[in-house]
Design an enzyme around this catalytic site. Structure first.
Site, mmCIF file in Angstrom:
data_model
loop_
_atom_site.group_PDB
_atom_site.id
_atom_site.type_symbol
_atom_site.label_atom_id
_atom_site.label_comp_id
_atom_site.label_asym_id
_atom_site.label_seq_id
_atom_site.Cartn_x
_atom_site.Cartn_y
_atom_site.Cartn_z
ATOM 1 N N GLU A 158 0.815 -1.188 0.000
ATOM 2 C CA GLU A 158 0.000 0.000 0.000
ATOM 3 C C GLU A 158 0.857 1.250 0.000
ATOM 4 O O GLU A 158 1.965 1.255 0.483
ATOM 5 C CB GLU A 158 -0.931 0.004 1.217
ATOM 6 C CG GLU A 158 -0.278 0.325 2.531
ATOM 7 C CD GLU A 158 0.553 -0.816 3.049
ATOM 8 O OE1 GLU A 158 0.488 -1.901 2.456
ATOM 9 O OE2 GLU A 158 1.267 -0.599 4.030
ATOM 10 N N ASP A 200 4.161 -8.494 3.467
ATOM 11 C CA ASP A 200 3.894 -7.104 3.159
ATOM 12 C C ASP A 200 2.515 -6.893 2.566
ATOM 13 O O ASP A 200 1.918 -5.834 2.707
ATOM 14 C CB ASP A 200 4.939 -6.578 2.174
ATOM 15 C CG ASP A 200 6.314 -6.516 2.810
ATOM 16 O OD1 ASP A 200 7.271 -6.358 2.071
ATOM 17 O OD2 ASP A 200 6.401 -6.623 4.041
ATOM 18 N N THR A 210 3.894 1.569 3.722
ATOM 19 C CA THR A 210 3.962 1.349 5.166
ATOM 20 C C THR A 210 4.337 -0.075 5.523
ATOM 21 O O THR A 210 4.895 -0.307 6.601
ATOM 22 C CB THR A 210 2.620 1.700 5.826
ATOM 23 O OG1 THR A 210 1.588 0.947 5.197
ATOM 24 C CG2 THR A 210 2.326 3.169 5.702
ATOM 25 N N CYS A 211 4.044 -1.041 4.680
ATOM 26 C CA CYS A 211 4.417 -2.420 5.015
ATOM 27 C C CYS A 211 5.917 -2.606 5.043
ATOM 28 O O CYS A 211 6.426 -3.456 5.756
ATOM 29 C CB CYS A 211 3.810 -3.383 4.008
ATOM 30 S SG CYS A 211 2.045 -3.562 4.192
ATOM 31 N N ALA A 212 6.630 -1.805 4.244
ATOM 32 C CA ALA A 212 8.089 -1.898 4.208
ATOM 33 C C ALA A 212 8.742 -0.743 4.935
ATOM 34 O O ALA A 212 9.959 -0.626 4.923
ATOM 35 C CB ALA A 212 8.569 -1.941 2.754
#
EC number: 2.3.2.26
Length: 1509
Positions: free
Chosen positions: A2, A71, A1475-1477
């Site tokens: 995302e 992720d 934001t996942c990474a």
């Protein structure tokens, strides 16, 4: 993944190389090495490919599928990923495609044979090169798609000479390239063809092409072909000179091709011959030069090559010297630098240390070079920063070649040569060098000695302790001057030796005695007195007085009985490098300890020391006298408070004066004097050594105990924190010196299929115990069971064995068939909860079956502990099998070697506890297997189990009840007293001090109130408490923490809960002794099971190297949940209803948004946290200032400086039902966040955390809810106390000390009503005739307010929260944490950024480095942000406004900042994130002001949605 931060449409940029999805067409379906095929299509493409390889090298090692699972990256294929990542693999969908492919391959296989034959004929036509070129092109195509079935040995034999001949076609480079490519494909698709290629001189042809290197693409293809051939024919490659061929021009190639070349050398070095070393020694200069490169994979493989070469020439000092002349020592020590640009993996890093050890062992040149390079400083760095707890291998602690600490110790010992044996010239040369260079040895000792002693003090295991002591012994022997004396004294070597001499393993004791002897021989005057003062002499005297040859029979037995199928070195040989060390016999005789101790005693301690009175120091004699005086004080009647106070003041002041005196008090003097025991006995009035139950006459003295502890608290903190800190430190040192809690390494209890006949006849995946159950002598009421040995499940509890045995040995038959069936059914149901299922177990870790979420937890122990922590697994925690019997009592008593076995433990733990009382520190697991003779007898029918000393509602008038409840409710296990009485006394005193520290505000306030009531204080302002508690970290025992770290790394103990009993005892009663990190591991193990904690530990292990520390829950299944932002609490309720009681990891996505994964999930918990703080929910109390209710709102979020605490509701309120439902949901959300490792943004007050932990509040805890209200209540309570002490003070003109006015105003004139301040709807006394407060009912008014604020007014809300929490996992697992630690567990770090460490924990990539101007601007902006802006930035980048425990260093993945390539004008672009990474894409703004403007706009306006950027 995302992305967000975009309020306008932007051009979708290409993902960076390390985040891009892998294309299956980029890789061949064959084995490794062929993925670089694209690189050899032309020399022009090599540079571009190198960049891609470099980028790909920075990506995660996880596979693409696992990466997408973690992720949940939202890209164009997001919908497809949603099904593949979370849906189950349906074999019906994939099998048809596999069948079609197989049919296709079969059809082609038959045609491939004919095509290959025709191509072979075309290749033989030497007249037309174009025909050969076409044939080679078609051959490469056929080989790249055919399978092994398409080829045969005959075809490979025919193809090989033709391809070798064409590979020598120097007139046509294209023919050479395609021929060598065909050779590569042939090796790949048909490995047996390698033998034919070698026979037809392929290797010399390829080497010739590499050495001429006319065409780069041909050379690259040669390297790939040689790499494949070297896998099967390393010796042939070596003989043909392949090593020099692949290395000669290695600098010409790209990084990826260089890796292929070095891989070839690695393959060859695995089979180096012992003769003709010149064939590989010539390559050493090139290899040493390659160690300077930055590519990690390349450097690691080069290090492996050099290690293999060194192994081959170990016996040749000339060859080792030759290795050193090429700079190998310099380059290797550079790699050991912790700040090196090239970070090696742990095995290779350990291998480099081992390489240096081998070089220094056989080469005087290497020995000298290491000293000249100051290797001691490097080794000190490694030992200082490396976690000592890693020094235990999970399965084979003795075989520690892959262990970093072990390798460092072996190198240190090698650098300290022993006295030469048989005139060893090399050792003589080394000793001569050190004798001529004393400064180098002095520097080495200065670096190494302190860290070695630090390791000894830190609770290192017996193997590491032996290595450190051996190094210290050698160093003291070699030192010719007194330069090391100061170092040894500063490190308090005397105290260290005294502690080691009390250990059980004779190897360690012998080396400690040798160190003692050397020090006394060389520096008798410096150390004799300190040895007496620290207890070294007394320890030696105890050893010399023991029975000769009987000190350590167990260890001797262990060394003489090596385990079958495994060669286990004796400890005394574990650090030797000579070939003779392969012997498994022990070099130390049984009476070595006795002989050495006697010799030291007779040689160095004169007759005057033998007299016990003369041997005592003045300090020790003085402390002994004070201890006796304190013990005599126990004879004074307990109710003579004034006399007690006066005498105790005098004695304690003398003790403090001695502790702070000019002459320091050693640990030995402090413990030997008996002060600790006398003080613990006096403060508890002897209760701490007794097993109390409700109604005992001793319980009547508890109020006096509370008063003594209050007085002691006032004395300790009379001068601030100084005295209390000194006492805590003395107790910690004493505990480290005296405790002998064993570490149990179950290296022999391997996982293997077994059958346990007892108690339930089921197969297990681990070794069972061999036991013979024998009837006790004189037992007439029971029958004989069996004279044969039976197999017993080691993880079942003795209660389960009781149920199994009782029907078989009971002489009284069961009356009816129905009753018998019921008994069998009950037994079966109970036993299932104590066993581990062996079905479906394929992993290395065993997970105990988990019961339903509402399963009953561990019952109270019927023997000793009322509040022992549940055993480490939900499923195995229900061990009290006898609880369902009618009488609920044990029927059989089991004894091993005459001693009763503890029924609260498993069979494994009970036998282990029994064995450890007399055996060595590290117990051999083979002896635990058996055989064992266990006797059984009829158990005495005792009364009911003891009840809680402090049931709710008891001791209502006792002001000390919360404190005493905390101190005695979690009492120390009495079995600790039996195994180590001195340690038991210290533990109780430490627990008392920690309780005083925790209740400091409570106890000091109570003392001030009493002083005001008695007229010793005149002013209400004097009631203010100014003292500060001691930091919690001072109560942490580093030694015990390290021991538990080591124990938790034992795979068998962790996976089967076969932990020593002291583990649970101390964690249940004294959790403050352990660091927050080890308690977190224990918590995850206890609450979520062994499988999950093993993944968590592996993650933490990698976190140390990469700075990543967020909990990994990859072992659990994942579930997606669709949430609605507009109805966030309703979504949370639906989520918890679906998945709250399931062991699944929930990942959130929002309706009409593309984002999913870690970032949206963290934001979901943040949004839910804020929704719970909405004032409209009426869940939390507002601030009271002078009894006026106030509340502040910030964007609809309730704010309270003291934190969130439940709003009081009366029992008749109609609104409270909705509030209770919200608290149930809140409890479930909090528990689920803990289970999944998510961070919440809920600022609970300290008092609410105490309620979560199950602790009882007092009126003084209102200070942490509403300080102003608490201040007023304390002042009113002081007035009420004075009124009770001086009833005559109500006259018209009372004396000053009897003034009962509230700051000059009479209580009646305050016009206080019986309503709760701030909550007029809460009536405190609905049935009272008098609604106004006066002196007569003031105490009743105070009690009513306290009751409404922290008892009845919030009781239902707290119960609702706990009931919701228990839906996920039992809330009792949290009781090992204190309030601050629990806040960190739930909400992460309070301090967001430490700007001094930001650069260390942020990664810069794809156009940015740490020195890039935009990066420097960003760091300055972050430093300028206020806390609110920092929270907004964190939520923008990570999804949560708080960082996990550990701050930025624990963020996983690491915060990464990359250059954003957007439109032509970067000034108009906005920052965006994944934001996942934790991936921030930052445009290169021209100025800092512009960046700050855009960043603030993005983090404020870009919240609330996830879209593609």
């Amino acid at each position: 993944m995302e992305n967000r931060g975009q309020k306008r449409m932007e051009v979708v940029e290409e993902l960076p190389a390390d985040k891009r999805a892998c294309n299956s067409q980029d890789f061949r379906p064959s084995s490794s090495g062929s993925s670089v095929q694209a690189q050899v299509n032309g020399a022009s493409s090599s540079s571009g490919q190198e960049n891609v390889d470099a980028d790909m090298d920075t990506s995660s090692s996880a596979s693409p599928s696992s990466r997408s699972d973690e992720d949940g990256e939202a890209d164009e294929d997001g919908e497809q990923d949603k099904d593949s990542d979370y849906g189950s693999c349906d074999s019906d969908d994939t099998d048809p495609r596999h069948r079609v492919l197989q049919d296709y391959q079969r059809g082609r296989s038959s045609g491939d044979q004919g095509k290959l034959k025709s191509l072979l004929s075309s290749l033989r036509d030497e007249t037309d090169p174009s025909l050969q070129l076409t044939g080679l092109t078609e051959l490469c195509e056929v080989l790249s798609f055919c399978t092994e079935e398409s080829l045969s040995s005959s075809m490979a034999d025919m193809l090989s000479p033709m391809l070798v001949k064409l590979a020598k076609h120097e007139s046509n480079a294209d023919i050479m390239l395609l021929a060598i490519r065909a050779i590569t494909y042939l090796c790949d698709v048909y490995p047996p063809s390698v033998a034919f290629l070698v026979r037809h001189e392929t290797i010399p042809a390829l080497c010739q092409r590499l050495l001429t290197i006319e065409y780069l693409d041909v050379a690259e293809q040669c390297l790939q072909a040689l790499e494949k051939i070297s896998r099967d024919q390393p010796v042939a490659c070596l003989n043909a000179g392949a090593i020099m061929a692949v290395l000669s021009f290695i600098d010409f190639f790209s990084t990826s091709i260089q890796r292929v070349a070095i891989s070839t050398v690695v393959n060859i070095c695995r089979k180096l011959p012992s003769e003709a070393p010149s064939r590989f020694m010539d390559a050493v200069p090139i290899l040493c030069n390659l160690l300077q490169y930055e590519d990690r994979q390349l450097v690691e493989n080069v290090a492996i090559c050099l290690t293999k070469i060194a192994d081959q020439v170990t016996q040749s000092p000339e060859m080792l010297d030759q290795l050193c002349t090429h700079g190998l020592i310099n380059q290797s020590t550079h790699l050991l630098n912790l700040n090196s640009r090239t970070t090696l993996s742990q095995p290779v890093y350990n291998g480099v240390i081992g390489l240096l050890r081998k070089l220094s062992s056989g080469s005087a040149l290497a020995f000298r070079t290491l000293y000249e390079l100051n290797i001691g400083y490097r080794l000190k760095e490694i030992m200082s920063t490396y976690d000592i707890s890693h020094s235990v291998s999970s399965t084979h602690p003795i075989n520690a070649c892959s262990n970093q600490v072990h390798e460092v110790l072996k190198l240190v010992i090698e650098l300290l040569p022993a006295s030469p044996v048989d005139g060893n010239q090399l050792v003589l040369e080394k000793e001569s060098f050190l004798a001529n260079q004393p400064d180098l040895l002095q520097q080495f000792g200065t670096d190494i000695l302190p860290v070695m002693i630090q390791v000894l003090n830190s609770g290192a295991n017996v193997y590491v302790s032996y290595g450190c002591l051996s190094a210290i012994h050698k160093l003291t022997c070699l030192s010719k001057s007194g330069d090391l004396v100061g170092l040894l004294k500063n490190a308090n070597i005397s105290s260290v030796l005294a502690g080691i001499l009390s250990r059980k393993d004779h190897h360690v004791v012998v080396v400690a005695l040798q160190v003692t002897e050397v020090l006394l021989e060389k520096y008798r005057d410096e150390f004799l007195n300190s040895f007496i003062k620290e207890g070294v002499f007394f320890a030696i005297e105890a050893l010399s007085n023991s029975d000769r040859g009987q000190q350590h029979p167990v260890s001797a037995e262990l060394s003489q009985k090596p385990v079958t199928k495994e060669i286990v070195k004796c400890l005394c040989q574990s650090f030797e490098t000579s070939l003779s060390s392969s012997s498994t016999t022990c070099k130390i005789e049984n009476d070595s300890v006795y002989i050495l101790a006697t010799r030291i005693k007779e040689s160095f301690f004169g007759p005057e020391v033998f007299d016990s009175e003369k041997g005592l120091t003045d300090v020790l004699q003085n402390l002994k006298n004070l201890s006796v005086a304190l013990r005599d004080l126990m004879t004074v009647p307990i109710d003579a408070r004034v006399l007690h106070d006066e005498k105790f003041f005098s004695i304690w002041n003398q003790i403090v004066e001695r502790l702070n005196g000019r002459e320091s008090v050693s640990t030995f003097e402090f413990t030997e004097s008996g002060v600790v025991k006398s003080l613990a006995n006096y403060l508890s009035n002897g209760l701490y050594q007794r097993k109390l139950s409700k109604g005992d006459p001793e319980c009547d003295s508890l109020p006096f105990v509370g008063k003594r502890l209050e007085v002691f608290t006032r004395l300790l903190w009379s001068d601030g924190e100084a005295t209390s800190s000194v006492l805590i430190q003395k107790l910690q040192n004493s505990l480290s010196s005296l405790e002998n809690f064993p570490i149990v390494l179950s290296q022999i209890l391997k996982q293997r299929n077994s059958f346990a006949a007892v108690p339930n006849g089921r197969c297990t995946s681990y070794t069972c115990l061999k036991v013979r159950f024998m009837k006790a002598e004189g037992e007439t009421c029971l029958r004989d069971y069996s004279q044969d040995f039976v197999t017993v499940d080691p993880l079942c509890y003795l209660d389960a064995v009781d149920q199994y045995m009782w029907p078989k040995v009971n002489l009284e038959p069961i009356d009816s068939v129905e009753a018998k069936d019921q008994a069998i059914e009950c037994q079966s149901s109970q036993l299932q909860s104590t066993s581990i299922s062996c079905q479906g177990e394929s992993s290395s870790h065993m997970e105990i079956d988990s019961g339903p979420p509402d399963a009953p937890q561990l019952q109270e122990s019927q023997e000793e502990d009322q509040q022992q922590l549940p055993v480490l697994s939900n499923g195995s925690g229900q061990h009290n099998a006898s609880s369902e019997k009618e009488d609920g009592l044990p029927r059989l008593l089991f004894r091993l070697e005459g001693l009763e076995l503890d029924r609260s433990l498993t069979v494994y733990q009970a036998i282990l506890l029994h064995k450890l009382k007399s055996e060595s520190e590290t117990t051999n697991g083979s002896k635990l297997i058996g055989p064992h003779n266990i006797t059984y007898e009829r158990a005495a029918q005792l009364g009911a189990s003891c009840e809680n000393l402090f049931p709710p509602g008891s001791m209502e008038d006792d002001e000390y009840r919360p404190f005493l409840s905390y101190l005695f409710a979690h009492r120390l296990a009495l079995r600790l007293k039996g195994s180590s009485p001195p340690a038991y006394d210290i533990l109780f005193l430490l627990k008392s001090l920690e309780g005083m520290n925790r209740f400091l505000f409570h106890l000091i306030s109570l003392e001030r109130i009493n002083a005001f009531g008695e007229g010793r204080l005149q002013n209400l302002d004097d009631l203010k408490v100014l003292v500060r508690p001691v930091p919690h970290t001072e109560f942490v025992s580093s030694k015990l923490t390290e021991k538990l770290e080591q124990q938790l790394r034992d795979s068998f103990a962790v996976s089967t809960c076969g932990l020593p009993a002291w583990f649970n005892d101390l964690m249940g009663s004294c959790p403050f002794l352990f660091s927050f990190e080890v308690k977190s591991k224990y918590f995850r193990l206890a609450a979520f099971g062994s499988l999950q904690v093993s993944h968590h530990q592996q993650h933490l292990g990698s976190a140390n190297a990469h700075g990543e520390g967020r909990p990994v829950t990859g072992s659990l299944p994942r579930k997606k949940f669709l949430a609605c932002r507009e109805k966030i609490l309703e979504s949370a309720a639906n989520m918890m209803e679906l998945y709250g009681n399931q062991k699944v990891v929930i990942e959130v996505e929002y309706s009409e948004e593309v984002g999913t994964g870690l970032g949206p999930t963290l934001e979901f918990y943040t949004l839910v946290s804020r929704a719970f703080q909405n004032p409209d929910l009426c869940m939390w109390r507002s601030n009271c200032s002078s009894f006026v209710g106030k509340s502040s709102e910030d964007s609809g979020v309730f704010a309270s400086p003291s934190g969130l605490f439940p709003r009081p509701w009366s029992g008749t309120s109609t609104a409270s039902s909705d509030v209770l439902q919200k608290f149930v949901l809140l409890g479930t959300v909090v528990a689920k966040a803990l289970q999944d490792g998510r961070v919440l943004d809920l600022p609970f007050s300290r008092s609410f955390y105490k309620l979560i932990l199950g602790q009882e509040l007092s009126s003084f805890d209102i200070h942490f809810v509403d300080p102003e209200l608490c201040k007023t209540l304390v002042e009113l309570q002081a007035l009420a106390r004075r009124r009770n002490v001086f009833p005559e003070a109500q006259g018209d003109s009372p004396p000053a000390k009897c003034d009962l006015s509230f700051r000059g105003t009479k209580i009646e004139d305050l016009c206080l009503e019986f309503v709760l301040p701030g909550y007029t709807d809460y009536d405190l006394a609905p049935h009272s005739d008098n609604d106004m407060v006066n002196l007569d009912n003031l105490q009743e008014y105070i009690k009513a307010i306290v009751n409404a604020t922290i008892y009845n007014g919030i009781q239902r809300q707290v119960e609702a929260f706990r009931s919701g929490f228990n839906k996920v996992f039992p809330i009792e697992h949290l009781q090992i944490f204190n309030e601050e630690e629990l806040d960190t567990m739930l909400c992460g770090e309070r301090d967001l950024f430490n700007m001094n460490e930001v650069l260390d924990h942020i990664k810069f990539d794809h156009g940015y480095t740490s020195s890039s101007p935009p990066v420097e601007n960003l760091l300055e902006i972050l430093h300028e942000f206020d806390k609110k802006q920092q929270r907004a930035f964190l939520q923008f980048v990570t999804g949560s406004p708080r960082l996990p425990h550990g701050g930025l260093a624990s963020l996983n993945p690491k915060l990464t900042i990359v250059r954003k390539h957007g439109s032509d004008s970067s000034e108009t672009d906005l920052p965006s994130v994944m934001t996942c990474a934790n991936y921030l894409k930052l445009p290169p703004y021209s100025s800092k002001e512009k960046m700050k403007e855009k960043l603030l706009y993005a983090i404020t306006e870009g919240q609330g949605s996830f879209h593609l950027s």
